[in-house]
Design an enzyme around this catalytic site. Sequence first.
Site, PDB file in Angstrom:
ATOM      1  N   LYS A 114       8.174   9.142 -10.739  1.00 17.28           N
ATOM      2  CA  LYS A 114       8.862   8.130 -11.566  1.00 17.28           C
ATOM      3  C   LYS A 114       8.220   7.978 -12.932  1.00 17.28           C
ATOM      4  O   LYS A 114       8.903   7.914 -13.947  1.00 17.28           O
ATOM      5  CB  LYS A 114       8.782   6.756 -10.875  1.00 17.28           C
ATOM      6  CG  LYS A 114      10.028   6.342 -10.166  1.00 17.28           C
ATOM      7  CD  LYS A 114       9.982   4.904  -9.715  1.00 17.28           C
ATOM      8  CE  LYS A 114       8.866   4.446  -8.932  1.00 17.28           C
ATOM      9  NZ  LYS A 114       7.662   4.108  -8.845  1.00 17.28           N
ATOM     10  N   ARG A 116      10.680  -4.803  -7.280  1.00 19.47           N
ATOM     11  CA  ARG A 116      10.100  -4.086  -6.144  1.00 19.47           C
ATOM     12  C   ARG A 116      10.519  -4.708  -4.823  1.00 19.47           C
ATOM     13  O   ARG A 116      10.136  -4.240  -3.769  1.00 19.47           O
ATOM     14  CB  ARG A 116       8.571  -4.161  -6.187  1.00 19.47           C
ATOM     15  CG  ARG A 116       7.879  -3.281  -7.177  1.00 19.47           C
ATOM     16  CD  ARG A 116       7.797  -1.846  -6.704  1.00 19.47           C
ATOM     17  NE  ARG A 116       6.469  -1.298  -6.579  1.00 19.47           N
ATOM     18  CZ  ARG A 116       5.742  -0.781  -7.567  1.00 19.47           C
ATOM     19  NH1 ARG A 116       6.195  -0.791  -8.786  1.00 19.47           N
ATOM     20  NH2 ARG A 116       4.579  -0.248  -7.321  1.00 19.47           N
ATOM     21  N   ARG A 167      -2.926  13.578  -7.483  1.00 22.19           N
ATOM     22  CA  ARG A 167      -2.563  13.198  -8.858  1.00 22.19           C
ATOM     23  C   ARG A 167      -3.805  12.867  -9.692  1.00 22.19           C
ATOM     24  O   ARG A 167      -4.719  12.194  -9.230  1.00 22.19           O
ATOM     25  CB  ARG A 167      -1.648  11.971  -8.771  1.00 22.19           C
ATOM     26  CG  ARG A 167      -1.139  11.455 -10.072  1.00 22.19           C
ATOM     27  CD  ARG A 167       0.114  10.677  -9.897  1.00 22.19           C
ATOM     28  NE  ARG A 167      -0.069   9.417  -9.169  1.00 22.19           N
ATOM     29  CZ  ARG A 167       0.937   8.612  -8.858  1.00 22.19           C
ATOM     30  NH1 ARG A 167       2.169   8.924  -9.173  1.00 22.19           N
ATOM     31  NH2 ARG A 167       0.712   7.495  -8.212  1.00 22.19           N
ATOM     32  N   ARG A 174      -6.538   7.379 -10.038  1.00 21.19           N
ATOM     33  CA  ARG A 174      -6.356   5.934  -9.867  1.00 21.19           C
ATOM     34  C   ARG A 174      -6.973   5.504  -8.540  1.00 21.19           C
ATOM     35  O   ARG A 174      -6.828   6.215  -7.544  1.00 21.19           O
ATOM     36  CB  ARG A 174      -4.854   5.614  -9.823  1.00 21.19           C
ATOM     37  CG  ARG A 174      -4.271   5.232 -11.153  1.00 21.19           C
ATOM     38  CD  ARG A 174      -2.778   5.188 -11.128  1.00 21.19           C
ATOM     39  NE  ARG A 174      -2.211   4.322 -10.100  1.00 21.19           N
ATOM     40  CZ  ARG A 174      -0.914   4.077  -9.967  1.00 21.19           C
ATOM     41  NH1 ARG A 174      -0.048   4.623 -10.798  1.00 21.19           N
ATOM     42  NH2 ARG A 174      -0.460   3.285  -9.026  1.00 21.19           N
ATOM     43  N   ARG A 213       0.599   1.605   0.363  1.00 21.31           N
ATOM     44  CA  ARG A 213       1.618   1.578  -0.701  1.00 21.31           C
ATOM     45  C   ARG A 213       2.940   2.159  -0.201  1.00 21.31           C
ATOM     46  O   ARG A 213       4.011   1.649  -0.520  1.00 21.31           O
ATOM     47  CB  ARG A 213       1.116   2.354  -1.936  1.00 21.31           C
ATOM     48  CG  ARG A 213       0.007   1.594  -2.664  1.00 21.31           C
ATOM     49  CD  ARG A 213      -0.622   2.425  -3.764  1.00 21.31           C
ATOM     50  NE  ARG A 213       0.314   2.832  -4.777  1.00 21.31           N
ATOM     51  CZ  ARG A 213       0.182   3.946  -5.515  1.00 21.31           C
ATOM     52  NH1 ARG A 213      -0.839   4.759  -5.308  1.00 21.31           N
ATOM     53  NH2 ARG A 213       1.069   4.221  -6.425  1.00 21.31           N
TER      54      ARG A 213
HETATM   55  P1  AMP Z   1       2.735   1.463  -9.773  1.00 24.80           P
HETATM   56  O1  AMP Z   1       1.948   2.017 -10.915  1.00 24.80           O
HETATM   57  O2  AMP Z   1       4.162   1.180 -10.125  1.00 24.80           O
HETATM   58  O3  AMP Z   1       2.602   2.315  -8.528  1.00 24.80           O
HETATM   59  O4  AMP Z   1       2.100   0.038  -9.422  1.00 24.80           O
HETATM   60  C1  AMP Z   1       0.737  -0.081  -9.048  1.00 24.80           C
HETATM   61  C2  AMP Z   1       0.512  -1.387  -8.334  1.00 24.80           C
HETATM   62  O5  AMP Z   1       0.829  -2.487  -9.218  1.00 24.80           O
HETATM   63  C3  AMP Z   1       1.391  -1.628  -7.106  1.00 24.80           C
HETATM   64  O6  AMP Z   1       0.875  -1.006  -5.931  1.00 24.80           O
HETATM   65  C4  AMP Z   1       1.348  -3.162  -7.015  1.00 24.80           C
HETATM   66  O7  AMP Z   1       0.128  -3.610  -6.490  1.00 24.80           O
HETATM   67  C5  AMP Z   1       1.406  -3.564  -8.483  1.00 24.80           C
HETATM   68  N1  AMP Z   1       2.802  -3.744  -8.950  1.00 24.80           N
HETATM   69  C6  AMP Z   1       3.478  -2.989  -9.871  1.00 24.80           C
HETATM   70  N2  AMP Z   1       4.713  -3.461 -10.068  1.00 24.80           N
HETATM   71  C7  AMP Z   1       4.841  -4.538  -9.253  1.00 24.80           C
HETATM   72  C8  AMP Z   1       5.894  -5.451  -8.973  1.00 24.80           C
HETATM   73  N3  AMP Z   1       7.095  -5.355  -9.570  1.00 24.80           N
HETATM   74  N4  AMP Z   1       5.675  -6.439  -8.057  1.00 24.80           N
HETATM   75  C9  AMP Z   1       4.488  -6.558  -7.453  1.00 24.80           C
HETATM   76  N5  AMP Z   1       3.463  -5.730  -7.647  1.00 24.80           N
HETATM   77  C10 AMP Z   1       3.622  -4.718  -8.543  1.00 24.80           C
END
Ligand code: AMP
Length: 223
Positions: free
Chosen positions: A18, A94, A133, A168, A179
């Site tokens: 994404k 989400r 990654r 990360r 996740r």
């Molecule tokens: P991502 O980079 O999109 O995988 O997001 C990394 C982490 O940020 C996720 O595992 C959540 O802990 C937090 N996060 C990102 N977007 C959201 C959201 N819309 N609602 C809640 N937590 C979020």
Amino acid sequence: MTPKSPNILLLGAPGVGKGTQAKLIEAELNYARLDTGSLIRSAIAQKTELGLKAEAYVKEGMLVPDELIIGFVLAELLRLKETGKPFLLDGFPRNLAQAEALNRMLEEQSLSLDWVLEIEVDTGKLTDRIIGRRLCSDKACGTVYHLKYSPPKQEGVCDRCGSLLFQRDDDKSDVVSKRLDSYKHETMPLIDYYLKQAKLQKIDGDQSPQEVFAEIRDKLSSL
Ligand code: AMP
């Protein structure tokens, strides 16, 4: 007059690519992007109030509570609106509560979400895609690599800008399964939600990043 490009949301499990596609859409198709994951990681690095509250959830691979994220997204949405560009949501909403909150925010701002693009990848491949990654540590560059599928020319160094690469914390194996679980239970219901609103378009994520992007670009121009 050319028609305005649609406002879109990118959906897909962690590891489907994404982020890579969101950056391509922003750069090549001139979209304004909202990426909540990156914003939360910056907030954590800068120890802002949101960052301090969100850190433990992110580390555990859990969603940050809605009450922390929704107000924050509203401010970001206003910033996107001011650019006058079509917008791209990456990482928000989400879950269903966030999707409902988004509807209210959009309505208040006389904006609309036109299409939801779901990038699909065989779920058996996701863990491998995430654990391998590596990211460029220079935020402005942010190039994404994979140790097996798209390795850098020199180990640990970004081909584009020469900065060091890093993994990360939440891409490490103990957090990844949480996740993926959170995606399955909290985010996947959104697929049905947007399907019922006739907004969902599926994209085959089992192709090279360039091929996935070509499919997205073709789809967006045909909608
Ligand atoms: P991502 O980079 O999109 O995988 O997001 C990394 C982490 O940020 C996720 O595992 C959540 O802990 C937090 N996060 C990102 N977007 C959201 C959201 N819309 N609602 C809640 N937590 C979020």
